[in-house]
Write an enzyme that holds these catalytic residues in place. Structure first.
Site, PDB file in Angstrom:
ATOM      1  N   THR A 102     -30.993 -97.904  36.316  1.00 29.76           N
ATOM      2  CA  THR A 102     -30.241 -97.443  35.142  1.00 29.76           C
ATOM      3  C   THR A 102     -30.861 -98.095  33.923  1.00 29.76           C
ATOM      4  O   THR A 102     -30.779 -99.314  33.752  1.00 29.76           O
ATOM      5  CB  THR A 102     -28.756 -97.809  35.248  1.00 29.76           C
ATOM      6  N   LYS A 177     -25.874 -90.703  33.324  1.00 30.78           N
ATOM      7  CA  LYS A 177     -25.376 -91.959  33.911  1.00 30.78           C
ATOM      8  C   LYS A 177     -24.602 -92.778  32.883  1.00 30.78           C
ATOM      9  O   LYS A 177     -23.509 -93.281  33.174  1.00 30.78           O
ATOM     10  CB  LYS A 177     -26.556 -92.769  34.455  1.00 30.78           C
ATOM     11  N   LYS A 252     -23.929-104.039  31.196  1.00 29.49           N
ATOM     12  CA  LYS A 252     -25.251-103.509  30.870  1.00 29.49           C
ATOM     13  C   LYS A 252     -25.186-102.017  30.574  1.00 29.49           C
ATOM     14  O   LYS A 252     -25.724-101.537  29.562  1.00 29.49           O
ATOM     15  CB  LYS A 252     -26.205-103.771  32.023  1.00 29.49           C
TER      16      LYS A 252
END
Length: 314
Positions: A102, A177, A252
């Site tokens: 990611t 995502k 994150k």
């Protein structure tokens, strides 16, 4: 999902941690040859026990591979591996590079460009489902890149997960995502706040769950990853918030979403606030906890009111 191709593929896999290790193991179980590398000797040894063939370096996994999969912490690691550490030059022309990390959308697009410049194909394919999904092969893959690249990767994605969605052009998988995880982060905070509010009003966790799980408050953060122990026995709350999906990883991902929000001029107050809350939680008590452990931080800040009402705060 597209049905797996019958032929055996040779797969290079870089990044064999808590996510990558089980993913590589599923590829072995599906009959593919997997050459793996990780900086951690322990992770590499664990992968070897599942049938992954240890490689001497990241570049060595790419030599002779049909497909190279990476699962790394951040975009800088992916780009360094592609550009500076010999992964792209080591591969045969036309190798497919699938990055399941990611990372920032711009970094994903840069990785695509680097792969194309070296004569290869690329797909960004981050995942949703956490460690539990990686272990159970129920991950959802969100893919960005060409239709041909997606079709070529489909047999491997099928072996590692339950669903793969082609989201569009290079970087689209990463875009999906961070949008998905912004929803998840906000909803976990909302569910956690509701449970703490219920505690202050004298509601048991089970009563609130039984109502919300079959009413308009139903969501994944409640029904699968419930932030309080009891209602969902398999949730991290029942094992002292040992991660499934660690709070620093949520921090994150929300940081990436917040950066995209600001860059795009999007009015997203809840997304930005969720990013702030998870950043603070991950830097403190939540550093080694599941992201659902944020209920503890909310309860701690609410404790005087809850205690005044005589409510149990497990």
């Amino acid at each position: 999902m597209v049905s797996p191709a019958p032929e055996t593929l040779t797969v290079g896999f870089v990044g064999l941690g808590r996510m990558g290790g089980p993913m590589a193991a599923h590829l072995v179980a599906a009959g593919h040859r997997v050459l793996g590398y990780d900086l951690s000797a322990g992770s590499l040894a664990a992968a070897a026990r599942t049938g992954v063939e240890p490689a001497a370096s990241a570049a060595a996994t790419a030599a002779g591979a049909d497909v190279v999969i990476t699962m790394l912490p951040a975009g800088r690691h992916v780009l360094a591996l592609y550009r500076d550490e010999g992964l792209l030059p080591a591969a045969r022309p036309g190798t497919l590079f699938v990055d399941c990390s990611t990372i920032d959308v711009a970094d994903a697009r840069a990785a695509h460009e680097a792969a194309a410049a070296a004569g290869h194909q690329a797909l960004d394919a981050p995942v949703s489902g956490g460690v539990t999904g990686a272990e159970a092969a129920t991950l959802t893959f969100m893919a960005g890149g060409g239709e041909a690249e997606f079709a070529r990767a489909a047999p491997l994605l099928s072996a590692m997960g339950g669903k793969a969605v082609h989201c569009g052009a290079p970087g689209a998988g990463q875009a999906a995502k961070i949008c998905n995880n912004m929803i998840l982060g906000i909803s976990m905070i909302a569910v956690s706040e509701a449970f703490v509010l219920g505690e202050s009003l004298g509601l048991t966790h089970q009563a609130l769950y039984d109502v919300a799980a079959t009413s308009s408050g139903q969501c994944w953060a409640l029904s699968v990853n419930c932030p309080v122990p009891g209602p969902v026995p398999g949730s991290p709350a029942g094992r002292d918030y040992r991660p499934g999906f660690a709070a620093p990883l949520m921090a994150k991902d929300l940081g990436l979403a917040a950066a995209a929000v600001r860059a795009g001029g999007v009015h997203a107050e809840l997304g930005l606030r969720a990013a702030e809350m998870y950043a603070a939680f991950a830097e403190g008590a939540g550093a080694a906890q599941d992201f659902s452990g944020i209920v503890r931080a909310i309860r701690e800040r609410s404790a005087p009111t809850a205690e005044q009402n005589g409510t149990s705060t497990p």
